[in-house]
Design a protein around this motif. Structure first.
Motif, PDB file in Angstrom:
ATOM      1  N   PRO A   1      46.944  55.026  20.794  1.00 58.47           N
ATOM      2  CA  PRO A   1      47.959  54.386  19.519  1.00 58.47           C
ATOM      3  C   PRO A   1      47.885  53.011  19.950  1.00 58.47           C
ATOM      4  O   PRO A   1      47.867  52.268  21.036  1.00 58.47           O
ATOM      5  CB  PRO A   1      49.358  55.101  20.035  1.00 58.47           C
ATOM      6  N   ASP A   2      47.901  52.411  18.857  1.00 60.08           N
ATOM      7  CA  ASP A   2      47.894  50.721  19.035  1.00 60.08           C
ATOM      8  C   ASP A   2      48.722  50.129  19.824  1.00 60.08           C
ATOM      9  O   ASP A   2      48.445  49.453  20.601  1.00 60.08           O
ATOM     10  CB  ASP A   2      47.938  50.252  17.588  1.00 60.08           C
ATOM     11  N   GLY A   3      49.813  50.495  20.014  1.00 60.22           N
ATOM     12  CA  GLY A   3      50.996  49.795  20.612  1.00 60.22           C
ATOM     13  C   GLY A   3      50.804  49.966  22.212  1.00 60.22           C
ATOM     14  O   GLY A   3      50.899  49.185  22.905  1.00 60.22           O
ATOM     15  N   LEU A   4      50.397  51.227  22.306  1.00 59.45           N
ATOM     16  CA  LEU A   4      50.105  51.542  23.771  1.00 59.45           C
ATOM     17  C   LEU A   4      48.738  50.783  24.479  1.00 59.45           C
ATOM     18  O   LEU A   4      48.726  50.166  25.513  1.00 59.45           O
ATOM     19  CB  LEU A   4      49.906  53.029  24.104  1.00 59.45           C
ATOM     20  N   ALA A   5      47.980  50.901  23.530  1.00 62.19           N
ATOM     21  CA  ALA A   5      46.467  50.103  23.739  1.00 62.19           C
ATOM     22  C   ALA A   5      46.713  48.755  23.878  1.00 62.19           C
ATOM     23  O   ALA A   5      46.072  47.945  25.028  1.00 62.19           O
ATOM     24  CB  ALA A   5      45.578  50.395  22.378  1.00 62.19           C
ATOM     25  N   ASP A   6      47.467  48.199  22.958  1.00 56.80           N
ATOM     26  CA  ASP A   6      47.927  46.584  23.401  1.00 56.80           C
ATOM     27  C   ASP A   6      48.357  46.237  24.720  1.00 56.80           C
ATOM     28  O   ASP A   6      48.129  45.411  25.141  1.00 56.80           O
ATOM     29  CB  ASP A   6      48.902  46.201  21.813  1.00 56.80           C
ATOM     30  N   VAL A   7      49.434  47.162  24.917  1.00 50.61           N
ATOM     31  CA  VAL A   7      50.103  46.753  26.123  1.00 50.61           C
ATOM     32  C   VAL A   7      49.119  47.058  27.670  1.00 50.61           C
ATOM     33  O   VAL A   7      48.993  46.273  28.483  1.00 50.61           O
ATOM     34  CB  VAL A   7      51.410  48.169  26.586  1.00 50.61           C
ATOM     35  N   LEU A   8      48.329  48.273  27.356  1.00 49.26           N
ATOM     36  CA  LEU A   8      47.496  48.395  28.598  1.00 49.26           C
ATOM     37  C   LEU A   8      46.293  47.386  28.416  1.00 49.26           C
ATOM     38  O   LEU A   8      45.840  47.284  29.745  1.00 49.26           O
ATOM     39  CB  LEU A   8      46.850  49.881  28.260  1.00 49.26           C
ATOM     40  N   SER A   9      46.024  46.687  27.286  1.00 47.91           N
ATOM     41  CA  SER A   9      44.967  46.005  27.454  1.00 47.91           C
ATOM     42  C   SER A   9      45.113  44.785  28.623  1.00 47.91           C
ATOM     43  O   SER A   9      44.081  43.877  28.537  1.00 47.91           O
ATOM     44  CB  SER A   9      44.529  45.513  25.974  1.00 47.91           C
ATOM     45  N   TRP A  10      46.624  44.507  28.705  1.00 44.80           N
ATOM     46  CA  TRP A  10      46.902  43.465  29.425  1.00 44.80           C
ATOM     47  C   TRP A  10      46.954  43.845  31.128  1.00 44.80           C
ATOM     48  O   TRP A  10      47.077  42.886  31.842  1.00 44.80           O
ATOM     49  CB  TRP A  10      48.231  42.468  29.315  1.00 44.80           C
ATOM     50  N   ASN A  11      46.730  45.036  31.475  1.00 45.80           N
ATOM     51  CA  ASN A  11      46.505  45.110  32.838  1.00 45.80           C
ATOM     52  C   ASN A  11      45.193  44.557  33.638  1.00 45.80           C
ATOM     53  O   ASN A  11      44.522  44.616  32.943  1.00 45.80           O
ATOM     54  CB  ASN A  11      46.824  46.807  33.102  1.00 45.80           C
ATOM     55  N   PRO A  12      45.367  44.401  34.844  1.00 50.12           N
ATOM     56  CA  PRO A  12      44.337  43.505  35.273  1.00 50.12           C
ATOM     57  C   PRO A  12      42.988  44.250  35.202  1.00 50.12           C
ATOM     58  O   PRO A  12      41.862  43.603  35.064  1.00 50.12           O
ATOM     59  CB  PRO A  12      44.615  43.258  36.734  1.00 50.12           C
ATOM     60  N   VAL A  13      43.005  45.616  35.548  1.00 51.13           N
ATOM     61  CA  VAL A  13      41.554  46.129  35.539  1.00 51.13           C
ATOM     62  C   VAL A  13      41.090  46.287  34.010  1.00 51.13           C
ATOM     63  O   VAL A  13      39.859  46.195  33.734  1.00 51.13           O
ATOM     64  CB  VAL A  13      41.805  47.699  35.900  1.00 51.13           C
ATOM     65  N   ALA A  14      41.947  46.591  33.053  1.00 51.62           N
ATOM     66  CA  ALA A  14      41.522  46.182  31.741  1.00 51.62           C
ATOM     67  C   ALA A  14      41.084  44.721  31.444  1.00 51.62           C
ATOM     68  O   ALA A  14      39.844  44.932  30.516  1.00 51.62           O
ATOM     69  CB  ALA A  14      42.556  46.662  30.579  1.00 51.62           C
ATOM     70  N   LEU A  15      41.639  43.939  31.811  1.00 55.41           N
ATOM     71  CA  LEU A  15      41.215  42.488  31.687  1.00 55.41           C
ATOM     72  C   LEU A  15      39.741  42.416  32.099  1.00 55.41           C
ATOM     73  O   LEU A  15      38.646  41.736  31.766  1.00 55.41           O
ATOM     74  CB  LEU A  15      42.012  41.446  32.360  1.00 55.41           C
ATOM     75  N   LEU A  16      39.421  42.969  33.368  1.00 55.01           N
ATOM     76  CA  LEU A  16      38.121  42.897  33.999  1.00 55.01           C
ATOM     77  C   LEU A  16      37.180  43.823  33.072  1.00 55.01           C
ATOM     78  O   LEU A  16      35.960  43.183  32.969  1.00 55.01           O
ATOM     79  CB  LEU A  16      38.097  43.699  35.360  1.00 55.01           C
ATOM     80  N   GLY A  17      37.386  44.959  32.725  1.00 50.62           N
ATOM     81  CA  GLY A  17      36.521  45.620  31.750  1.00 50.62           C
ATOM     82  C   GLY A  17      36.158  44.940  30.377  1.00 50.62           C
ATOM     83  O   GLY A  17      35.122  44.747  30.128  1.00 50.62           O
TER      84      GLY A  17
ATOM     85  N   TRP B   1      39.278  35.782  32.600  1.00 49.75           N
ATOM     86  CA  TRP B   1      39.020  35.380  34.125  1.00 49.75           C
ATOM     87  C   TRP B   1      40.691  34.868  34.579  1.00 49.75           C
ATOM     88  O   TRP B   1      40.581  34.990  35.917  1.00 49.75           O
ATOM     89  CB  TRP B   1      38.026  34.208  34.108  1.00 49.75           C
ATOM     90  N   LEU B   2      41.061  33.995  33.746  1.00 51.88           N
ATOM     91  CA  LEU B   2      42.232  33.252  34.463  1.00 51.88           C
ATOM     92  C   LEU B   2      43.510  34.319  34.816  1.00 51.88           C
ATOM     93  O   LEU B   2      43.845  34.124  35.864  1.00 51.88           O
ATOM     94  CB  LEU B   2      42.903  32.589  33.352  1.00 51.88           C
ATOM     95  N   LEU B   3      43.395  35.396  34.268  1.00 50.07           N
ATOM     96  CA  LEU B   3      44.592  36.351  34.447  1.00 50.07           C
ATOM     97  C   LEU B   3      44.194  37.243  35.658  1.00 50.07           C
ATOM     98  O   LEU B   3      44.899  37.538  36.453  1.00 50.07           O
ATOM     99  CB  LEU B   3      45.015  37.047  33.244  1.00 50.07           C
ATOM    100  N   ILE B   4      42.738  37.425  35.541  1.00 53.21           N
ATOM    101  CA  ILE B   4      42.281  38.262  36.581  1.00 53.21           C
ATOM    102  C   ILE B   4      42.256  37.565  37.947  1.00 53.21           C
ATOM    103  O   ILE B   4      42.878  37.925  39.226  1.00 53.21           O
ATOM    104  CB  ILE B   4      40.734  38.478  36.680  1.00 53.21           C
ATOM    105  N   ALA B   5      42.009  36.178  38.075  1.00 53.39           N
ATOM    106  CA  ALA B   5      42.011  35.311  39.235  1.00 53.39           C
ATOM    107  C   ALA B   5      43.602  34.945  39.593  1.00 53.39           C
ATOM    108  O   ALA B   5      43.955  35.113  40.900  1.00 53.39           O
ATOM    109  CB  ALA B   5      41.594  33.922  39.158  1.00 53.39           C
ATOM    110  N   ALA B   6      44.400  34.916  38.946  1.00 49.77           N
ATOM    111  CA  ALA B   6      45.636  35.019  39.194  1.00 49.77           C
ATOM    112  C   ALA B   6      46.404  36.048  39.849  1.00 49.77           C
ATOM    113  O   ALA B   6      47.170  36.030  40.956  1.00 49.77           O
ATOM    114  CB  ALA B   6      46.725  34.432  37.626  1.00 49.77           C
ATOM    115  N   THR B   7      46.085  37.172  39.254  1.00 44.32           N
ATOM    116  CA  THR B   7      46.391  38.497  39.732  1.00 44.32           C
ATOM    117  C   THR B   7      46.093  38.562  41.138  1.00 44.32           C
ATOM    118  O   THR B   7      46.438  39.038  42.014  1.00 44.32           O
ATOM    119  CB  THR B   7      46.270  39.563  38.952  1.00 44.32           C
ATOM    120  N   ALA B   8      44.651  38.517  41.352  1.00 39.03           N
ATOM    121  CA  ALA B   8      44.085  38.594  42.781  1.00 39.03           C
ATOM    122  C   ALA B   8      44.559  37.657  43.698  1.00 39.03           C
ATOM    123  O   ALA B   8      44.663  38.125  44.822  1.00 39.03           O
ATOM    124  CB  ALA B   8      42.405  38.362  42.437  1.00 39.03           C
TER     125      ALA B   8
END
Lengths: 349, 371
Positions: free
Chosen positions: B309-325, B345-352
């Protein structure tokens, strides 16, 4: 207070010794000085105001029942835990618990812990080479492997070693650093008698080279054989310390002569000869059929067991007379158990 | 003997070897080569661990092979009718070059672009990129076009694909490759790093190492060279496949390296956090076994977010592993992406960085209580 009383006792028996915690005549600090050490786990006090000093080149033993505080003391000495109180110095340098403790000591001590596995997929020689590289002045690895009887297992992975061989490998990791102080927590547990004596020989050779050892053990034979001095811990307190012989003398009644004889007047004669307080009639097990029961048995506490034996042999040649000399185990039981109370028990209370 | 007199107070007369003067307290500086020796040992431990290698290397490669086989069976289609639009010589050249291939066939009339064709290609004015508008019902047409480009001499161009409804079309390989790479790196971080650390702690090895002069940071970072090398080897394999498939340009190869390094940092910090705090290897295996599929499926790495579902996908797309993918799909040209790569990159680096700080602070060297 118990600690202080025993310290006084020990010093009284060593009139020419110098007080603990002070530098030796050459001004060099002792290998290990533990002062007023207290270790707590929450509300439980595992080590309570313990102090002792280990001279350089000495093998110092820690005895005690399970949970007496030996391993906690060792953990504090090696910087693995932060004591609630007290101070520990290794070669005059304070042990500061924390992540960099051992690094700050710069390889002054090494530990052989209980129940520890090394890297399971590394071979014996690989493990020791890796360990050696962590120390500034390590021992040659092949020499140590040979000494500990692991030469034919040098290319075997640690996980494939037997329990006794793994124990020897652990001992080797403690020795390979060639550190001035080595702490051994029950070093020969799980070793067969031959391997145990080999380990003792290795430790003694290292000591001959100037290494100081602090070791905990449950094996009284090991403590008597190996240690120059001992401390007995009980419920976190140091109950007594001294040489094995001093501890045996201070905590036991001396020798006992056990007599088994059907001669009716022998017990009365013995009481007259050795004093009523020294003679104890024993009835336990004397009436069990088929076990020699029914024959009266008694014991005589004496400082001169050979004289007592001669007396009984003259009075009752048919009697079964045996000498029981007090051992370190007797002293240990007296200090830590519910058994016979040694002569010092009263004075320390 | 020259030291504390209590050691000579032993009353027995047993002959003992004279003890020479004790060595002086060694210098506090750690010996050189300490890190190298530890790293060498940790590397041998890793390469001799069949389970860690299976889950970090063999299993992801098998998984990739399985995906490719499934794709070949289910996604292969064609021939497709492709319309090439544009008035310049670039369009004419491409139309001629595509010709009448086995999978794609260029049609002449741009008017057919809206009806009766599977995709419309419009070369950019400078000829550096191709914009492809596809029928969402024929998603594999993009792959077919990409496969056809080398025969036209147009390989290496950026392929900017979009569906007729404006959504980016789903492409199997650009989706699968990043997913498999993330899976492999995650196995390396959880199975081969967290699991190893917990075992070392549970067995008392970390505790024992702490009593050596080895610096704590040297002990912990000694795990990294072997894992880093293995991660880069996995990247090389994925990169080679992507290059062969025409998904990677030299520039995107470099950005993929950067993305992978950031991804390894992120996942290793998770591995060190778990490995530094969990008590038992069994618990670590259980958590890793649960976390891996959850992260992979819940971040669009192995299961397209577009199917959620679009709403769920939008939220999940911000998790760091999704950002890596997402960042990796930027690199393999034409993949479905949701965010700008710099933002990934920015969000992955900040989370890491955050997880690294937490992992360092929470790290426990032994399982025993402190005084």
């Amino acid at each position: 207070m118990q600690r202080q009383m025993f310290t006084i006792q020990e010093r009284r028996e060593q009139p020419d010794s110098e007080p603990d915690h002070e530098a030796a005549e050459d001004g060099a600090p002792p290998a290990l000085a533990v002062r007023e050490l207290t270790v707590r786990y929450g509300d439980f006090t595992a080590v309570n105001d313990v102090e002792f000093t280990v001279g350089r080149g000495e093998i110092y033993g820690l005895l005690g029942r399970n949970g007496a505080g030996k391993t906690s003391t060792i953990a504090a000495v090696t910087g693995l835990l932060r004591p609630a109180a007290g101070r520990i110095d290794v070669l005059g340098r304070p042990v500061e618990p924390g992540r960099h403790s051992a690094a700050r000591l710069g390889g002054a001590l090494a530990l052989q812990p209980q129940k520890t596995s090394l890297f399971p997929r590394l071979q014996v020689d690989e493990t020791l080479h890796m360990w050696a590289s962590l120390y500034p002045d390590p021992r040659p690895v092949p020499e140590l492997i040979e000494e500990l009887g692991l030469a034919d297992k040098a290319r075997t992975r640690a996980a494939k070693l037997s329990g006794g061989q793994q124990q020897r490998l652990l001992l080797a990791t403690a020795l390979v650093g060639n550190t001035p102080l080595v702490v051994l927590d029950e070093p020969t547990t799980g070793l067969d008698p031959h391997a145990r004596r080999d380990a003792w020989a290795v430790i003694n050779r290292a000591r001959a080279g100037g290494t100081t050892f602090l070791l905990s053990t449950h094996a009284m034979e090991e403590a008597e054989e190996m240690c120059d001095r001992l401390a007995i811990l009980h419920n976190g307190r140091l109950r007594t310390s001294g040489t094995p012989a001093q501890i045996v003398r201070s905590l036991t009644h001396g020798s006992t002569v056990t007599v088994r004889s059907a001669q009716e007047d022998l017990l009365a004669a013995a009481r007259e000869e050795f004093g009523a307080d020294a003679v104890t009639a024993q009835t336990r097990g004397t009436t069990r059929p088929g076990t020699g029961g029914g024959v009266p048995r008694f014991s005589v506490a004496t400082e001169q067991p050979e004289r007592a034996v001669a007396w009984f042999e003259e009075r009752a040649p048919a009697a079964d007379v045996r000498i029981h000399r007090p051992t370190l185990e007797d002293a240990f039981l007296a200090a830590t158990g519910t058994g016979a109370t040694g002569p010092d028990e009263g004075s320390e209370q | 003997m020259s030291t504390v007199p209590t050691s000579r107070s032993r009353p027995d007369t047993t002959a003992r070897t004279p003890v020479p003067a004790s060595p002086a307290l060694p210098a506090a500086a750690p010996p050189p080569g300490q890190f190298k020796a530890l790293a060498k040992g940790m590397t041998k431990e890793l390469v001799r661990d069949p389970m860690a290698l299976f889950f970090s290397v063999v299993f992801p490669v098998l998984l990739a092979g399985l995906f490719v086989a499934i794709m070949q069976l289910t996604w292969a289609g064609g021939p497709y009718k492709i319309a090439v639009v544009g008035s310049g010589t670039q369009a004419a050249q491409l139309r001629d070059a595509l010709g009448d291939g086995s999978k794609v066939a260029a049609v002449d009339s741009p008017r057919d672009a809206r009806e009766g064709v599977d995709a419309v290609i419009a070369p950019s004015a400078d000829g550096d990129s191709l914009r492809v508008v596809t029928d969402p019902e024929s998603p594999s047409v993009v792959s077919a076009v990409r496969d056809a480009l080398p025969q036209t001499g147009w390989e290496g161009r950026n392929l900017d694909a979009v569906g007729t409804d404006g959504s980016p079309p789903f492409e199997p390989m650009p989706f699968v490759l990043p997913g498999v790479l993330v899976f492999a790196l995650m196995s390396l971080a959880l199975s081969a790093t967290a699991g190893t650390l917990v075992s070392l702690r549970a067995n008392g090895t970390l505790r024992l190492l702490r009593t050596t002069p080895a610096r704590p940071q040297a002990i912990l970072t000694s795990l990294l060279p072997a894992r880093g090398a293995l991660g880069l080897a996995l990247l090389a394999v994925a990169g080679a496949i992507a290059t062969v498939l025409g998904l990677l340009t030299p520039l995107s190869g470099l950005t993929m390296l950067l993305t992978t390094v950031l991804g390894m940092w992120l996942l290793m910090s998770v591995g060190f956090l778990l490995g530094g705090t969990l008590r038992s290897p069994e618990l670590t295996n259980a958590i890793s076994g649960l976390l891996t599929p959850l992260l992979l499926m819940g971040s669009g790495v192995l299961f397209p977010l577009e199917l959620m579902p679009d709403g769920l996908a939008d939220v999940l797309s911000w998790n760091p592993v999704a950002l890596l993918g997402d960042a990796l799909r930027h690199d393999v040209t034409g993949g479905v992406t949701r965010h700008a790569q710099w933002l990934d990159w920015l969000l992955i680096a900040a989370t890491a960085a955050l997880l690294t700080v937490v992992a360092v602070r929470a790290f426990r060297w032994d399982t025993e209580k402190k005084s």
